[in-house]
Design a protein around this motif. Structure first.
Motif, short mmCIF file in Angstrom:
data_model
loop_
_atom_site.label_atom_id
_atom_site.label_comp_id
_atom_site.label_asym_id
_atom_site.label_seq_id
_atom_site.Cartn_x
_atom_site.Cartn_y
_atom_site.Cartn_z
N ALA A 151 9.34 -19.96 6.32
CA ALA A 151 8.85 -20.13 5.08
C ALA A 151 8.92 -21.80 5.04
O ALA A 151 8.54 -22.45 4.00
N ALA A 152 10.87 -22.00 4.68
CA ALA A 152 11.23 -23.59 4.70
C ALA A 152 11.00 -24.87 5.11
O ALA A 152 10.43 -24.99 4.89
N GLU A 153 10.30 -24.03 6.49
CA GLU A 153 9.90 -25.31 7.46
C GLU A 153 8.66 -25.78 6.95
O GLU A 153 7.83 -27.03 7.24
N LEU A 154 8.29 -24.73 6.04
CA LEU A 154 6.64 -25.11 5.94
C LEU A 154 6.52 -25.17 4.11
O LEU A 154 5.13 -25.54 3.71
N LYS A 155 7.88 -25.08 3.47
CA LYS A 155 8.41 -25.59 1.55
C LYS A 155 7.23 -24.70 1.63
O LYS A 155 6.75 -25.16 0.54
N ALA A 156 7.31 -23.15 1.51
CA ALA A 156 6.35 -22.40 0.76
C ALA A 156 7.70 -21.64 0.22
O ALA A 156 8.09 -20.70 1.07
N PRO A 157 7.31 -21.14 -0.97
CA PRO A 157 8.04 -19.58 -1.45
C PRO A 157 7.87 -18.74 -0.90
O PRO A 157 6.97 -18.42 -0.10
N VAL A 158 9.03 -17.32 -0.69
CA VAL A 158 8.54 -16.45 -0.10
C VAL A 158 9.60 -15.30 -0.72
O VAL A 158 10.63 -15.34 -1.24
N ILE A 159 9.04 -14.65 -0.18
CA ILE A 159 9.83 -13.16 -0.84
C ILE A 159 10.03 -11.86 0.47
O ILE A 159 9.41 -12.15 1.40
N VAL A 160 10.97 -11.89 0.52
CA VAL A 160 12.32 -10.73 1.52
C VAL A 160 12.29 -9.52 0.67
O VAL A 160 12.71 -9.14 -0.41
N GLN A 161 11.83 -8.65 1.72
CA GLN A 161 11.59 -6.85 1.18
C GLN A 161 12.14 -5.96 1.70
O GLN A 161 12.62 -6.61 3.34
N VAL A 162 12.67 -5.27 1.20
CA VAL A 162 13.66 -4.13 2.09
C VAL A 162 13.50 -2.87 2.05
O VAL A 162 13.08 -2.65 0.82
N SER A 163 12.99 -2.47 2.73
CA SER A 163 12.98 -1.00 2.58
C SER A 163 14.08 -0.01 2.36
O SER A 163 14.69 -0.30 2.29
N VAL A 164 13.69 1.10 1.69
CA VAL A 164 15.08 1.65 1.38
C VAL A 164 15.75 2.76 2.98
O VAL A 164 16.72 2.04 2.72
N LYS A 165 15.21 3.18 3.48
CA LYS A 165 15.58 2.83 4.49
C LYS A 165 16.11 1.89 5.45
O LYS A 165 17.75 2.58 5.99
N THR A 166 16.30 0.86 5.05
CA THR A 166 17.21 -0.85 5.70
C THR A 166 17.74 -0.45 4.99
O THR A 166 19.29 -1.10 5.12
N VAL A 167 17.89 -0.79 3.72
CA VAL A 167 19.03 -0.81 1.96
C VAL A 167 19.82 0.40 3.44
O VAL A 167 21.03 0.50 3.20
N ARG A 168 19.59 1.81 3.18
CA ARG A 168 20.68 2.84 3.67
C ARG A 168 21.08 2.29 5.12
O ARG A 168 22.29 3.47 4.48
N HIS A 169 20.62 2.04 5.50
CA HIS A 169 21.40 1.33 7.11
C HIS A 169 22.24 0.50 7.02
O HIS A 169 23.33 0.59 7.63
N TRP A 170 21.96 -0.90 6.48
CA TRP A 170 23.05 -1.98 6.52
C TRP A 170 23.88 -1.99 5.55
O TRP A 170 24.62 -2.78 5.53
N GLY A 171 23.66 -1.51 4.62
CA GLY A 171 23.96 -1.34 3.02
C GLY A 171 23.87 -2.52 2.22
O GLY A 171 22.81 -3.16 2.25
N TYR A 172 23.91 -2.51 0.73
CA TYR A 172 23.67 -2.59 -0.32
C TYR A 172 24.68 -4.23 -0.43
O TYR A 172 23.45 -5.23 -0.21
N ALA A 173 26.12 -4.42 -0.62
CA ALA A 173 25.87 -5.66 0.10
C ALA A 173 25.92 -6.49 0.88
O ALA A 173 25.94 -7.43 0.63
N PRO A 174 25.92 -5.70 2.48
CA PRO A 174 25.54 -6.77 2.96
C PRO A 174 23.94 -7.87 3.23
O PRO A 174 24.11 -8.82 3.62
N ILE A 175 23.46 -6.97 2.83
CA ILE A 175 21.86 -7.29 2.99
C ILE A 175 21.48 -8.47 1.96
O ILE A 175 21.24 -9.83 1.97
N ALA A 176 22.48 -7.82 0.73
CA ALA A 176 22.46 -9.15 -0.28
C ALA A 176 22.81 -10.39 0.03
O ALA A 176 22.38 -11.81 -0.41
N SER A 177 23.86 -10.08 0.92
CA SER A 177 25.27 -11.64 1.23
C SER A 177 23.87 -12.20 2.04
O SER A 177 23.53 -13.64 1.88
#
Length: 287
Positions: free
Chosen positions: A38-64
């Motif tokens: 998105a940055a290469e095209l100078k576009a706003p973007v939303i990074v979404q996370v599924s509940v399954k992905t949050v539970r796999h990696w953890g809250y703090a690592p993803i936010a970081s």
């Protein structure tokens, strides 16, 4: 830039009649491909996370990860929790630094969906972040939720109006209009008339779920009709897998892991950039 809420980003997109790509990340490499593409095209973007992905990696690592990547580019980036009906997960994401969340009460009767959505709305308003809420039953598979095609249900216009009247500062509203999660087995039957009627009565940006597999003409009609957020998940997962598998076929004896990670990154980034162009958001980061 620091992470921002979806609300101002999507209000700009609604006014400018373009769509913001909302990609479901898988891991750090995936998040990097979304943000840097998105940055290469100078576009706003939303990074979404599924509940399954949050539970796999953890809250703090993803936010970081996402916060660090967003800080390295000069475009608006939102970190969003996708399809969640668990209040505890939502609260923990808010505490960890998510800038937007989605409460999905679409499986509940109208009054229960409204009551629980209002509870989360109060939380997000107090935290100063965005909320997405859903009406109707969007078909297909998303995370651990499956809605059979014959059980998919278009949103009711009167219910949508009553629902959004109680939450006028929703960042985005997700009514079921005939799209589906996953790959389409036939031609999607999008209820453009329903979308038109909803946006005529509700001044809230609309989320288009089930973006994977739609044709350009369908994207164009939905975005022109008020869809400011366009979700892509299934195709990103396919690129993640194919980026690895294709290199393995090309170089079966290659034993070094990094080229496979690079191949995944490049495949995902190419798709992100193609969708950013398709949605008309290239060059809109300055808005």
């Amino acid at each position: 830039m620091p992470l921002i809420s979806m609300r101002p980003m999507l209000k700009e997109a609604q006014a400018g009649r373009y769509g913001v790509a909302a990609y479901n990340m898988i891991d750090y490499n995936s998040a990097r491909s979304i943000i840097e593409g998105a940055a290469e095209l100078k576009a706003p973007v939303i990074v979404q996370v599924s509940v399954k992905t949050v539970r796999h990696w953890g809250y703090a690592p993803i936010a970081s990860w996402v916060g660090m990547l967003a800080a390295s580019v000069d475009i608006p980036v939102a970190l969003h929790l996708d399809h969640c009906s668990d209040s505890d997960v939502i609260k923990r994401c808010i505490d960890a630094g998510w800038t937007s969340v989605m409460f999905d009460g679409s499986a509940l009767p109208f009054e229960q969906n409204l009551a629980r959505s209002l509870d989360i709305y109060r939380l997000t308003e107090a935290a100063g972040i965005g909320l997405e809420a859903e009406m109707g039953a969007i078909g297909g598979t998303e995370d651990d939720k499956f809605v059979a095609e014959d059980k998919a249900l278009l949103a009711d216009l009167a219910d949508c109006v009553a629902f959004c009247k109680e939450m006028p500062r929703l960042a985005v509203f997700a009514p079921a209009i005939g799209t589906a999660h996953g790959f389409y087995k036939g031609e999607p039957k999008i209820a453009y008339d329903l979308l038109r009627d909803i946006t005529a009565r509700i001044d809230i940006p609309i989320a288009l779920h089930g973006g994977t597999g739609l044709a350009q003409e369908q994207f164009d009609r939905c975005i022109a009709g008020g869809c400011a957020k366009v979700n892509i998940s299934t195709m990103h997962k396919r690129c993640y897998i194919d980026g690895f598998a294709d290199l393995k076929v090309e170089k079966p004896k290659l034993g070094e892991p990094l080229p496979f990670i690079v191949s995944q990154y490049e495949a995902m980034k190419r798709d992100v950039m193609a969708m950013v162009r398709a949605f008309g958001s290239a060059g809109k980061a300055g808005a």
